[in-house]
Design a protein around this motif. Structure first.
Motif, mmCIF file in Angstrom:
data_model
loop_
_atom_site.group_PDB
_atom_site.id
_atom_site.type_symbol
_atom_site.label_atom_id
_atom_site.label_comp_id
_atom_site.label_asym_id
_atom_site.label_seq_id
_atom_site.Cartn_x
_atom_site.Cartn_y
_atom_site.Cartn_z
ATOM 1 N N SER A 31 28.764 14.146 86.493
ATOM 2 C CA SER A 31 30.067 14.644 86.922
ATOM 3 C C SER A 31 31.133 13.569 86.766
ATOM 4 N N ARG A 32 32.296 14.012 86.424
ATOM 5 C CA ARG A 32 33.468 13.145 86.373
ATOM 6 C C ARG A 32 34.616 13.905 87.005
ATOM 7 N N ILE A 33 35.253 13.279 87.983
ATOM 8 C CA ILE A 33 36.464 13.830 88.588
ATOM 9 C C ILE A 33 37.512 12.727 88.542
ATOM 10 N N ASP A 34 38.628 13.015 87.929
ATOM 11 C CA ASP A 34 39.718 12.049 87.843
ATOM 12 C C ASP A 34 40.683 12.273 88.993
ATOM 13 N N TYR A 35 41.027 11.184 89.664
ATOM 14 C CA TYR A 35 41.970 11.208 90.781
ATOM 15 C C TYR A 35 43.132 10.291 90.474
ATOM 16 N N PRO A 94 43.150 14.915 93.257
ATOM 17 C CA PRO A 94 42.313 15.283 92.116
ATOM 18 C C PRO A 94 43.151 15.881 90.990
ATOM 19 N N GLY A 97 38.258 17.638 86.308
ATOM 20 C CA GLY A 97 36.874 17.199 86.340
ATOM 21 C C GLY A 97 36.021 17.978 85.364
ATOM 22 N N THR A 99 31.585 18.693 84.652
ATOM 23 C CA THR A 99 30.204 18.471 85.044
ATOM 24 C C THR A 99 29.312 18.967 83.917
#
Length: 158
Positions: A31-35, A94, A97, A99
């Motif tokens: 998973s990658r979530i950019d904030y 956020p 993202g 996944t």
């Protein structure tokens, strides 16, 4: 980047592990979530609050010494949350993202102090892993938040 063009091998999303080709298969979930972190000082304060939760008798000087920078703030936030990423992430907005669910030949080792050189470098549709499903998230932000999220900001270590 070689992974950007990977497509799931199955035309329909998988709904149960039994549909994975090999019984007892190992699934890797990446998973990658950019904030967008607007206020690094606030992130530091969140790390200090997390430290205080675990060390309630700590005085202000001890807290500031224990959490002097972004790296230690992130450590304390994770530690106070059972070594899991809290959602929403403190002081973060956020943006987007993705996944990936991959079928892999073997799982990561169980030694906490040993990791592969590139733990996220497993490919899809290669000898190392096969992408079986992907999910993409775009978070609904205000126009102001979207504008600031796309602007280059301070690097966390600065």
């Amino acid at each position: 980047m070689k992974y950007a063009m990977c497509e799931p091998k199955h035309e329909q999303p998988l709904t149960a592990l039994e549909k994975v080709d090999a019984p007892g298969a190992t699934i890797s979930i990446l998973s990658r979530i950019d904030y967008r972190i607007e206020d690094i000082g606030r992130l530091l304060e969140e790390g200090r609050k997390a430290y205080r939760r675990l060390q309630p008798d700590a005085g202000p000087e001890e807290v500031n010494d224990a959490v002097p920078d972004v790296q230690s703030a992130i450590y304390e936030i994770m530690h106070a949350n059972g070594d899991r990423i809290p959602f929403p992430f403190p002081s973060g907005v956020p943006i987007a993202g993705v996944t990936w669910f991959l079928e892999v030949d073997e799982a990561l080792g169980k030694d906490m102090h040993s990791s592969p050189e590139e733990p996220f470098g497993i490919g899809c549709n290669t000898e190392d892993g096969e992408l079986i499903y992907q999910h993409r998230d775009i978070y609904h932000l205000t126009a102001e938040a979207l504008e600031s999220a796309s602007e280059p900001g301070l690097r966390l270590g600065e």
